[in-house]
Design an enzyme around this catalytic site. Structure first.
Site, PDB file in Angstrom:
ATOM      1  N   ASP A   1       0.855  -1.194   0.000  1.00  0.00           N
ATOM      2  CA  ASP A   1       0.000   0.000   0.000  1.00  0.00           C
ATOM      3  C   ASP A   1       0.880   1.228   0.000  1.00  0.00           C
ATOM      4  O   ASP A   1       1.568   1.529   0.985  1.00  0.00           O
ATOM      5  CB  ASP A   1      -0.897  -0.022   1.234  1.00  0.00           C
ATOM      6  CG  ASP A   1      -1.869   1.144   1.282  1.00  0.00           C
ATOM      7  OD1 ASP A   1      -1.831   1.994   0.364  1.00  0.00           O
ATOM      8  OD2 ASP A   1      -2.664   1.208   2.237  1.00  0.00           O
TER       9      ASP A   1
ATOM     10  N   TYR B   1      -8.904  16.155  -5.564  1.00  0.00           N
ATOM     11  CA  TYR B   1      -8.041  15.516  -6.566  1.00  0.00           C
ATOM     12  C   TYR B   1      -7.232  16.576  -7.313  1.00  0.00           C
ATOM     13  O   TYR B   1      -6.018  16.445  -7.488  1.00  0.00           O
ATOM     14  CB  TYR B   1      -8.901  14.721  -7.552  1.00  0.00           C
ATOM     15  CG  TYR B   1      -8.121  14.122  -8.700  1.00  0.00           C
ATOM     16  CD1 TYR B   1      -7.413  12.948  -8.535  1.00  0.00           C
ATOM     17  CD2 TYR B   1      -8.111  14.736  -9.954  1.00  0.00           C
ATOM     18  CE1 TYR B   1      -6.688  12.383  -9.587  1.00  0.00           C
ATOM     19  CE2 TYR B   1      -7.398  14.188 -11.013  1.00  0.00           C
ATOM     20  CZ  TYR B   1      -6.695  13.018 -10.817  1.00  0.00           C
ATOM     21  OH  TYR B   1      -5.972  12.486 -11.865  1.00  0.00           O
TER      22      TYR B   1
ATOM     23  N   LYS C   1      -3.021  16.971  -7.303  1.00  0.00           N
ATOM     24  CA  LYS C   1      -2.186  16.903  -8.499  1.00  0.00           C
ATOM     25  C   LYS C   1      -1.410  18.208  -8.715  1.00  0.00           C
ATOM     26  O   LYS C   1      -0.274  18.187  -9.212  1.00  0.00           O
ATOM     27  CB  LYS C   1      -3.044  16.572  -9.720  1.00  0.00           C
ATOM     28  CG  LYS C   1      -3.597  15.148  -9.703  1.00  0.00           C
ATOM     29  CD  LYS C   1      -2.475  14.115  -9.637  1.00  0.00           C
ATOM     30  CE  LYS C   1      -2.998  12.694  -9.764  1.00  0.00           C
ATOM     31  NZ  LYS C   1      -1.912  11.686  -9.762  1.00  0.00           N
TER      32      LYS C   1
END
Length: 254
Positions: free
Chosen positions: A65, A159, A163
Protein backbone atom coordinates in the site's frame (compact mmCIF):
# COMPACT_ATOMS: atom_id res chain seq x y z
CA UNK A 1 22.01 7.18 -33.30
CA UNK A 2 18.97 9.19 -32.25
CA UNK A 3 16.76 6.14 -31.69
CA UNK A 4 19.32 4.65 -29.32
CA UNK A 5 18.70 7.54 -26.95
CA UNK A 6 15.24 6.11 -26.24
CA UNK A 7 16.70 2.80 -25.07
CA UNK A 8 17.38 2.20 -21.37
CA UNK A 9 19.12 -1.18 -21.27
CA UNK A 10 19.59 -2.59 -17.76
CA UNK A 11 18.35 0.57 -16.08
CA UNK A 12 16.67 -0.12 -12.74
CA UNK A 13 13.15 1.32 -12.83
CA UNK A 14 10.43 1.39 -10.19
CA UNK A 15 6.84 1.90 -11.36
CA UNK A 16 4.08 2.39 -8.78
CA UNK A 17 0.44 1.78 -9.64
CA UNK A 18 1.68 -0.79 -12.14
CA UNK A 19 -1.56 -2.76 -12.24
CA UNK A 20 -3.50 0.29 -13.47
CA UNK A 21 -4.00 1.43 -17.05
CA UNK A 22 -1.29 4.07 -17.27
CA UNK A 23 1.01 2.26 -14.85
CA UNK A 24 0.99 -0.96 -16.84
CA UNK A 25 1.47 0.86 -20.15
CA UNK A 26 4.47 2.73 -18.73
CA UNK A 27 5.96 -0.46 -17.31
CA UNK A 28 5.47 -2.14 -20.69
CA UNK A 29 7.23 0.71 -22.50
CA UNK A 30 10.17 0.79 -20.10
CA UNK A 31 10.47 -2.99 -20.27
CA UNK A 32 10.50 -2.94 -24.06
CA UNK A 33 13.26 -0.32 -23.90
CA UNK A 34 15.37 -2.71 -21.81
CA UNK A 35 14.80 -1.72 -18.19
CA UNK A 36 14.83 -4.03 -15.19
CA UNK A 37 11.43 -3.36 -13.63
CA UNK A 38 10.33 -3.26 -10.02
CA UNK A 39 6.55 -3.00 -10.08
CA UNK A 40 4.26 -2.32 -7.18
CA UNK A 41 0.56 -1.91 -6.49
CA UNK A 42 -1.88 -2.48 -3.68
CA UNK A 43 -3.12 -5.67 -5.37
CA UNK A 44 -1.41 -8.20 -7.61
CA UNK A 45 -3.07 -9.00 -10.95
CA UNK A 46 -1.59 -12.14 -12.50
CA UNK A 47 -3.37 -11.52 -15.81
CA UNK A 48 -1.43 -8.27 -16.16
CA UNK A 49 1.87 -9.71 -15.00
CA UNK A 50 1.48 -12.59 -17.47
CA UNK A 51 1.53 -10.06 -20.30
CA UNK A 52 4.99 -8.96 -19.17
CA UNK A 53 6.20 -12.54 -18.74
CA UNK A 54 5.25 -13.35 -22.32
CA UNK A 55 7.52 -10.53 -23.47
CA UNK A 56 10.40 -11.86 -21.33
CA UNK A 57 10.87 -8.60 -19.50
CA UNK A 58 13.01 -8.58 -16.37
CA UNK A 59 10.70 -7.63 -13.52
CA UNK A 60 9.78 -8.15 -9.88
CA UNK A 61 6.43 -7.39 -8.30
CA UNK A 62 6.26 -6.11 -4.73
CA UNK A 63 2.76 -5.84 -3.32
CA UNK A 64 2.12 -2.98 -0.93
CA UNK A 65 0.00 0.00 0.00
CA UNK A 66 1.73 3.10 -1.25
CA UNK A 67 -0.17 5.19 1.31
CA UNK A 68 1.49 3.31 4.18
CA UNK A 69 4.20 5.69 5.45
CA UNK A 70 6.65 2.78 5.88
CA UNK A 71 6.20 1.23 2.45
CA UNK A 72 8.19 3.72 0.30
CA UNK A 73 11.34 3.09 2.35
CA UNK A 74 10.75 -0.68 2.19
CA UNK A 75 10.29 -0.53 -1.58
CA UNK A 76 13.41 1.53 -2.24
CA UNK A 77 15.56 -0.50 0.16
CA UNK A 78 14.40 -3.76 -1.41
CA UNK A 79 15.35 -2.45 -4.85
CA UNK A 80 18.78 -1.25 -3.75
CA UNK A 81 19.46 -4.51 -1.90
CA UNK A 82 18.89 -6.48 -5.09
CA UNK A 83 20.41 -4.15 -7.69
CA UNK A 84 22.61 -1.77 -5.69
CA UNK A 85 21.20 0.97 -7.91
CA UNK A 86 18.07 2.96 -8.75
CA UNK A 87 18.00 4.78 -12.06
CA UNK A 88 14.32 5.58 -12.63
CA UNK A 89 11.35 6.17 -10.35
CA UNK A 90 7.89 6.52 -11.87
CA UNK A 91 5.21 7.61 -9.39
CA UNK A 92 2.02 6.53 -11.13
CA UNK A 93 -0.18 5.29 -8.27
CA UNK A 94 -3.20 7.48 -7.69
CA UNK A 95 -6.87 7.68 -6.85
CA UNK A 96 -9.70 10.00 -7.86
CA UNK A 97 -13.07 10.96 -6.41
CA UNK A 98 -15.90 13.09 -7.72
CA UNK A 99 -17.45 14.61 -4.61
CA UNK A 100 -18.84 18.08 -4.00
CA UNK A 101 -16.81 20.24 -1.63
CA UNK A 102 -19.53 20.37 1.03
CA UNK A 103 -19.62 16.56 1.18
CA UNK A 104 -15.84 16.06 1.34
CA UNK A 105 -15.05 14.92 4.88
CA UNK A 106 -11.61 14.87 6.48
CA UNK A 107 -11.21 11.11 6.13
CA UNK A 108 -11.65 11.29 2.36
CA UNK A 109 -9.38 14.33 2.15
CA UNK A 110 -6.64 12.55 4.08
CA UNK A 111 -6.87 9.46 1.89
CA UNK A 112 -6.66 11.54 -1.30
CA UNK A 113 -3.49 13.29 -0.21
CA UNK A 114 -1.96 10.18 1.37
CA UNK A 115 -2.10 8.36 -1.97
CA UNK A 116 -1.71 11.16 -4.51
CA UNK A 117 0.80 13.41 -2.80
CA UNK A 118 2.37 12.09 0.40
CA UNK A 119 3.36 8.77 -1.17
CA UNK A 120 5.02 10.64 -4.05
CA UNK A 121 6.85 12.90 -1.61
CA UNK A 122 8.11 9.95 0.45
CA UNK A 123 9.23 7.94 -2.56
CA UNK A 124 11.08 10.92 -4.02
CA UNK A 125 12.71 11.58 -0.65
CA UNK A 126 13.92 8.00 -0.29
CA UNK A 127 15.01 7.67 -3.92
CA UNK A 128 17.04 10.86 -3.92
CA UNK A 129 19.26 9.46 -1.15
CA UNK A 130 20.41 6.72 -3.55
CA UNK A 131 20.48 8.96 -6.62
CA UNK A 132 22.70 11.48 -4.83
CA UNK A 133 25.18 8.70 -4.09
CA UNK A 134 25.14 7.69 -7.76
CA UNK A 135 25.25 11.29 -8.97
CA UNK A 136 22.49 10.37 -11.42
CA UNK A 137 18.82 9.50 -11.57
CA UNK A 138 15.47 10.22 -13.15
CA UNK A 139 12.14 10.76 -11.39
CA UNK A 140 8.86 10.93 -13.29
CA UNK A 141 5.69 11.90 -11.45
CA UNK A 142 2.27 11.37 -12.97
CA UNK A 143 0.24 14.48 -12.27
CA UNK A 144 -2.84 15.50 -14.22
CA UNK A 145 -4.23 18.28 -16.37
CA UNK A 146 -6.54 18.66 -13.34
CA UNK A 147 -3.56 20.15 -11.54
CA UNK A 148 -3.52 22.90 -14.17
CA UNK A 149 -7.19 23.57 -14.91
CA UNK A 150 -10.46 22.81 -13.17
CA UNK A 151 -11.98 20.44 -15.68
CA UNK A 152 -15.74 20.09 -16.13
CA UNK A 153 -18.36 18.83 -15.24
CA UNK A 154 -17.14 16.58 -12.41
CA UNK A 155 -16.59 18.04 -8.92
CA UNK A 156 -13.11 16.89 -7.82
CA UNK A 157 -11.58 19.72 -5.84
CA UNK A 158 -9.35 17.54 -3.62
CA UNK A 159 -8.04 15.52 -6.57
CA UNK A 160 -7.22 18.71 -8.46
CA UNK A 161 -5.39 20.14 -5.47
CA UNK A 162 -3.40 16.94 -4.89
CA UNK A 163 -2.19 16.90 -8.50
CA UNK A 164 -1.25 20.58 -8.39
CA UNK A 165 0.87 19.72 -5.36
CA UNK A 166 2.59 16.97 -7.34
CA UNK A 167 3.42 19.46 -10.09
CA UNK A 168 5.03 21.92 -7.68
CA UNK A 169 6.91 19.13 -5.92
CA UNK A 170 8.28 18.15 -9.33
CA UNK A 171 9.48 21.64 -10.17
CA UNK A 172 11.01 22.19 -6.73
CA UNK A 173 12.96 18.92 -6.80
CA UNK A 174 14.12 19.56 -10.36
CA UNK A 175 15.58 22.88 -9.30
CA UNK A 176 17.13 21.54 -6.11
CA UNK A 177 18.87 18.50 -7.59
CA UNK A 178 19.74 19.38 -11.18
CA UNK A 179 23.36 20.01 -10.20
CA UNK A 180 23.60 16.39 -9.03
CA UNK A 181 22.52 15.04 -12.42
CA UNK A 182 19.08 14.10 -11.12
CA UNK A 183 16.24 14.99 -13.46
CA UNK A 184 12.66 15.35 -12.20
CA UNK A 185 9.71 15.74 -14.57
CA UNK A 186 5.99 15.07 -14.62
CA UNK A 187 3.31 14.09 -17.09
CA UNK A 188 -0.11 15.70 -16.83
CA UNK A 189 -2.51 13.35 -18.63
CA UNK A 190 -5.90 14.46 -19.81
CA UNK A 191 -8.81 12.07 -20.20
CA UNK A 192 -7.28 8.64 -20.77
CA UNK A 193 -9.18 5.39 -21.25
CA UNK A 194 -8.32 3.60 -18.01
CA UNK A 195 -10.33 2.00 -15.20
CA UNK A 196 -10.10 5.35 -13.37
CA UNK A 197 -12.13 7.09 -16.07
CA UNK A 198 -14.75 4.35 -16.40
CA UNK A 199 -17.94 6.15 -15.43
CA UNK A 200 -21.04 4.75 -13.74
CA UNK A 201 -24.07 4.63 -16.01
CA UNK A 202 -25.63 7.77 -14.54
CA UNK A 203 -22.56 9.80 -15.50
CA UNK A 204 -21.81 8.33 -18.93
CA UNK A 205 -23.09 11.53 -20.56
CA UNK A 206 -19.86 13.14 -19.33
CA UNK A 207 -17.93 11.34 -22.07
CA UNK A 208 -19.58 13.48 -24.76
CA UNK A 209 -18.78 16.65 -22.80
CA UNK A 210 -15.16 15.59 -22.29
CA UNK A 211 -14.71 14.88 -25.99
CA UNK A 212 -16.39 18.13 -27.01
CA UNK A 213 -14.03 20.12 -24.78
CA UNK A 214 -10.97 18.29 -26.12
CA UNK A 215 -9.75 19.75 -29.44
CA UNK A 216 -8.74 16.31 -30.72
CA UNK A 217 -12.29 15.16 -30.00
CA UNK A 218 -11.44 11.92 -28.19
CA UNK A 219 -9.98 10.40 -25.06
CA UNK A 220 -6.38 9.24 -25.06
CA UNK A 221 -4.97 5.75 -24.71
CA UNK A 222 -2.52 4.63 -22.00
CA UNK A 223 0.10 3.93 -24.67
CA UNK A 224 0.06 7.64 -25.54
CA UNK A 225 1.02 8.42 -21.95
CA UNK A 226 3.61 5.62 -21.93
CA UNK A 227 5.52 6.91 -24.96
CA UNK A 228 5.80 10.31 -23.29
CA UNK A 229 7.01 8.57 -20.14
CA UNK A 230 9.70 6.67 -22.02
CA UNK A 231 10.91 9.93 -23.56
CA UNK A 232 11.22 11.60 -20.16
CA UNK A 233 12.93 8.56 -18.60
CA UNK A 234 15.52 8.19 -21.35
CA UNK A 235 18.55 10.08 -22.64
CA UNK A 236 16.30 11.48 -25.35
CA UNK A 237 15.24 14.10 -22.77
CA UNK A 238 18.67 14.59 -21.18
CA UNK A 239 18.34 18.41 -21.13
CA UNK A 240 14.80 18.45 -19.75
CA UNK A 241 14.01 18.81 -16.05
CA UNK A 242 11.24 20.56 -14.14
CA UNK A 243 8.85 20.03 -17.07
CA UNK A 244 5.14 19.23 -16.71
CA UNK A 245 4.43 17.55 -20.04
CA UNK A 246 0.71 17.80 -20.79
CA UNK A 247 -0.76 14.85 -22.71
CA UNK A 248 -4.37 15.91 -23.07
CA UNK A 249 -5.39 16.13 -26.73
CA UNK A 250 -5.28 19.91 -26.45
CA UNK A 251 -7.80 20.23 -23.59
CA UNK A 252 -5.79 22.84 -21.67
CA UNK A 253 -5.08 24.87 -24.81
CA UNK A 254 -8.59 26.33 -24.70
Amino acid sequence: MILDKFKIPNKIAIVTGAMGGNGFAIADALGEAGANLILTDVKEDNSILDKLKIKNYSFDFIQGDIANPDFPEELINSTITKYNSLDILVNCAGIAATIEMENYDDELLTKMFDVNFKSVFRLCRQSILQMKNQNSGCILNIGSMSGIVSNFPQPQVAYNASKAAVHMLTKSLASDYASLNIRVNAIAPGYIKTPMTKLPKENEHWYAKWNKMTPMGRMGNPEEVATAALFLCSKASSYITGEILVVDGGYTSR
